[in-house]
Every structure is written in structure tokens, then in C-alpha cells.
Design a protein around this motif. Sequence first.
Motif, PDB file in Angstrom:
ATOM      1  N   CYS A 142     -28.447 -27.555  45.763  1.00  0.00           N
ATOM      2  CA  CYS A 142     -29.518 -26.876  46.700  1.00  0.00           C
ATOM      3  C   CYS A 142     -30.202 -25.848  46.016  1.00  0.00           C
ATOM      4  CB  CYS A 142     -28.571 -26.034  47.820  1.00  0.00           C
ATOM      5  SG  CYS A 142     -27.785 -24.713  47.269  1.00  0.00           S
ATOM      6  N   ARG A 143     -29.985 -25.912  44.708  1.00  0.00           N
ATOM      7  CA  ARG A 143     -30.921 -24.812  43.766  1.00  0.00           C
ATOM      8  C   ARG A 143     -30.569 -23.349  43.983  1.00  0.00           C
ATOM      9  NH1 ARG A 143     -31.658 -26.785  39.463  1.00  0.00           N
ATOM     10  NH2 ARG A 143     -33.338 -25.620  39.106  1.00  0.00           N
ATOM     11  N   GLY A 144     -29.596 -22.994  44.766  1.00  0.00           N
ATOM     12  CA  GLY A 144     -29.314 -21.563  45.077  1.00  0.00           C
ATOM     13  C   GLY A 144     -28.495 -20.776  44.064  1.00  0.00           C
ATOM     14  N   LYS A 145     -28.443 -19.721  44.146  1.00  0.00           N
ATOM     15  CA  LYS A 145     -27.903 -18.850  43.155  1.00  0.00           C
ATOM     16  C   LYS A 145     -26.250 -18.853  42.847  1.00  0.00           C
ATOM     17  CE  LYS A 145     -31.248 -15.296  43.425  1.00  0.00           C
ATOM     18  NZ  LYS A 145     -31.568 -13.762  42.719  1.00  0.00           N
ATOM     19  N   LEU A 146     -25.849 -18.693  41.711  1.00  0.00           N
ATOM     20  CA  LEU A 146     -24.527 -19.013  41.270  1.00  0.00           C
ATOM     21  C   LEU A 146     -23.952 -17.684  41.294  1.00  0.00           C
ATOM     22  CD1 LEU A 146     -24.852 -22.006  38.833  1.00  0.00           C
ATOM     23  CD2 LEU A 146     -24.173 -22.137  41.344  1.00  0.00           C
ATOM     24  N   LYS A 147     -22.669 -17.547  41.268  1.00  0.00           N
ATOM     25  CA  LYS A 147     -21.766 -16.206  41.314  1.00  0.00           C
ATOM     26  C   LYS A 147     -20.410 -16.761  40.332  1.00  0.00           C
ATOM     27  CE  LYS A 147     -19.852 -12.292  43.170  1.00  0.00           C
ATOM     28  NZ  LYS A 147     -19.814 -11.344  44.185  1.00  0.00           N
ATOM     29  N   LEU A 148     -20.265 -15.968  39.433  1.00  0.00           N
ATOM     30  CA  LEU A 148     -19.129 -16.478  38.520  1.00  0.00           C
ATOM     31  C   LEU A 148     -18.043 -15.544  38.864  1.00  0.00           C
ATOM     32  CD1 LEU A 148     -18.445 -17.696  35.548  1.00  0.00           C
ATOM     33  CD2 LEU A 148     -18.961 -15.369  34.639  1.00  0.00           C
ATOM     34  N   HIS A 149     -16.900 -16.341  38.712  1.00  0.00           N
ATOM     35  CA  HIS A 149     -15.527 -15.722  39.191  1.00  0.00           C
ATOM     36  C   HIS A 149     -14.624 -16.072  37.961  1.00  0.00           C
ATOM     37  CE1 HIS A 149     -16.531 -14.922  43.330  1.00  0.00           C
ATOM     38  NE2 HIS A 149     -17.213 -15.860  43.321  1.00  0.00           N
ATOM     39  N   GLU A 150     -13.793 -15.243  37.680  1.00  0.00           N
ATOM     40  CA  GLU A 150     -12.851 -15.407  36.322  1.00  0.00           C
ATOM     41  C   GLU A 150     -11.554 -15.896  37.255  1.00  0.00           C
ATOM     42  OE1 GLU A 150     -11.104 -13.624  32.473  1.00  0.00           O
ATOM     43  OE2 GLU A 150     -12.837 -12.635  33.557  1.00  0.00           O
ATOM     44  N   LEU A 151     -10.921 -17.007  36.710  1.00  0.00           N
ATOM     45  CA  LEU A 151      -9.501 -17.545  37.434  1.00  0.00           C
ATOM     46  C   LEU A 151      -8.519 -16.737  36.574  1.00  0.00           C
ATOM     47  CD1 LEU A 151     -10.676 -21.218  37.518  1.00  0.00           C
ATOM     48  CD2 LEU A 151     -10.493 -19.595  39.310  1.00  0.00           C
ATOM     49  N   ASP A 152      -7.469 -16.814  37.266  1.00  0.00           N
ATOM     50  CA  ASP A 152      -5.993 -16.434  36.696  1.00  0.00           C
ATOM     51  C   ASP A 152      -5.580 -17.728  35.870  1.00  0.00           C
ATOM     52  OD1 ASP A 152      -6.307 -13.888  38.085  1.00  0.00           O
ATOM     53  OD2 ASP A 152      -4.968 -14.730  39.871  1.00  0.00           O
ATOM     54  N   SER A 153      -4.796 -17.172  35.073  1.00  0.00           N
ATOM     55  CA  SER A 153      -4.232 -18.343  34.230  1.00  0.00           C
ATOM     56  C   SER A 153      -2.990 -19.043  34.794  1.00  0.00           C
ATOM     57  CB  SER A 153      -3.486 -17.829  32.714  1.00  0.00           C
ATOM     58  OG  SER A 153      -2.830 -16.805  33.151  1.00  0.00           O
ATOM     59  N   LYS A 154      -2.297 -18.409  35.690  1.00  0.00           N
ATOM     60  CA  LYS A 154      -1.180 -19.229  36.491  1.00  0.00           C
ATOM     61  C   LYS A 154      -1.878 -20.157  37.744  1.00  0.00           C
ATOM     62  CE  LYS A 154       1.591 -15.276  35.736  1.00  0.00           C
ATOM     63  NZ  LYS A 154       1.919 -13.952  36.500  1.00  0.00           N
ATOM     64  N   GLN A 155      -3.024 -19.811  37.956  1.00  0.00           N
ATOM     65  CA  GLN A 155      -3.579 -20.598  39.089  1.00  0.00           C
ATOM     66  C   GLN A 155      -4.109 -21.839  38.679  1.00  0.00           C
ATOM     67  OE1 GLN A 155      -7.267 -18.295  40.582  1.00  0.00           O
ATOM     68  NE2 GLN A 155      -7.472 -19.888  42.282  1.00  0.00           N
TER      69      GLN A 155
END
Length: 157
Positions: A142-155
Amino acid sequence: MDDRQLQQWVEHISLTSFGRPFLHKARFNRRLTSTGGRYFTKSHDIEISWAQLEQFGPEDVEKIIKHELCHYHLHLLNRGYLHRDADFKTLLRQVGGTRFCRSLPTAKRKEPYRYKLICSSCKTEYLRKRKLDPKKYACGKCRGKLKLHELDSKQNS
């Protein structure tokens, strides 16, 4: 086994299996883990994975050497030396080389994803191994804005 012994081994296999001399350098590469060997078209040198020798022994490495020598000899003869070429497949079959090397169990094949990008409009998720700047990219749908999230290593493992 060291590089000097590998050089002699490759020269011997070249003469006995191909009837042609190997006139360039052969060496071990201890960093090769996802591939058994490499042939360099510019220098005509061959590198062999040390890990393949340690893990599977000289029988498997001999097949890898024959594979790389197929690239070598066909390239020098100006014939089809790529994996997809009929000349390569035929010669490989004739000399008893392997098309693919065995996978190393110690090779880290797939790294877990460490980052997730989420579109603020359509909520599409994109998993990434490397961190990137979300301001430089937009959602592919959709050409929308992206937001960055850092994942847990266990997840994600």
C-alpha cells in the motif's frame, strides 16, 4: 593434510581421471562451509572446503575435486564449464564427480530474524535479518510507512 598435499592430490586426480595436467594452485579454505569447493575463472585456482574433509573424509572430497576439475578443464578448453552446460554434466558423470556436496551439520544455515517491519496502514509484516532505516522504504502493498521492531532471540528461534 596441508595445501602442498592437496596440490599433489589434485594433480594426481587430474592426470588419472582427466588425462590432463593441473597447472595452477589448489588450496584449502577453512571458511567454506556452505559449498564444497570453488573454481576461479580468472586465476584458474581451486579452493576446497577443509570442513568437508574433516566431516566426510577423503572419498567425498575426491568427488568435490573432480567437480572443480571439470570446471577447470572445460573452461581451459573453451567448452561449457557451467553447471547448466551439457559438456559439464557429461564430463562430471564420466569421471564420477558429485553434482552437490553433502551439507555440513555444523554449518549455520538459517539465521533467525532479528527485526520486523510493520506497515502502519495495512499491518503487513516484513521479517529481516539485518537492521535497516524504515524511512528509506515503504510498504510493498500500500506504500504506507513502516515501523521497525526488534525481535527477542527466543521468540524467533
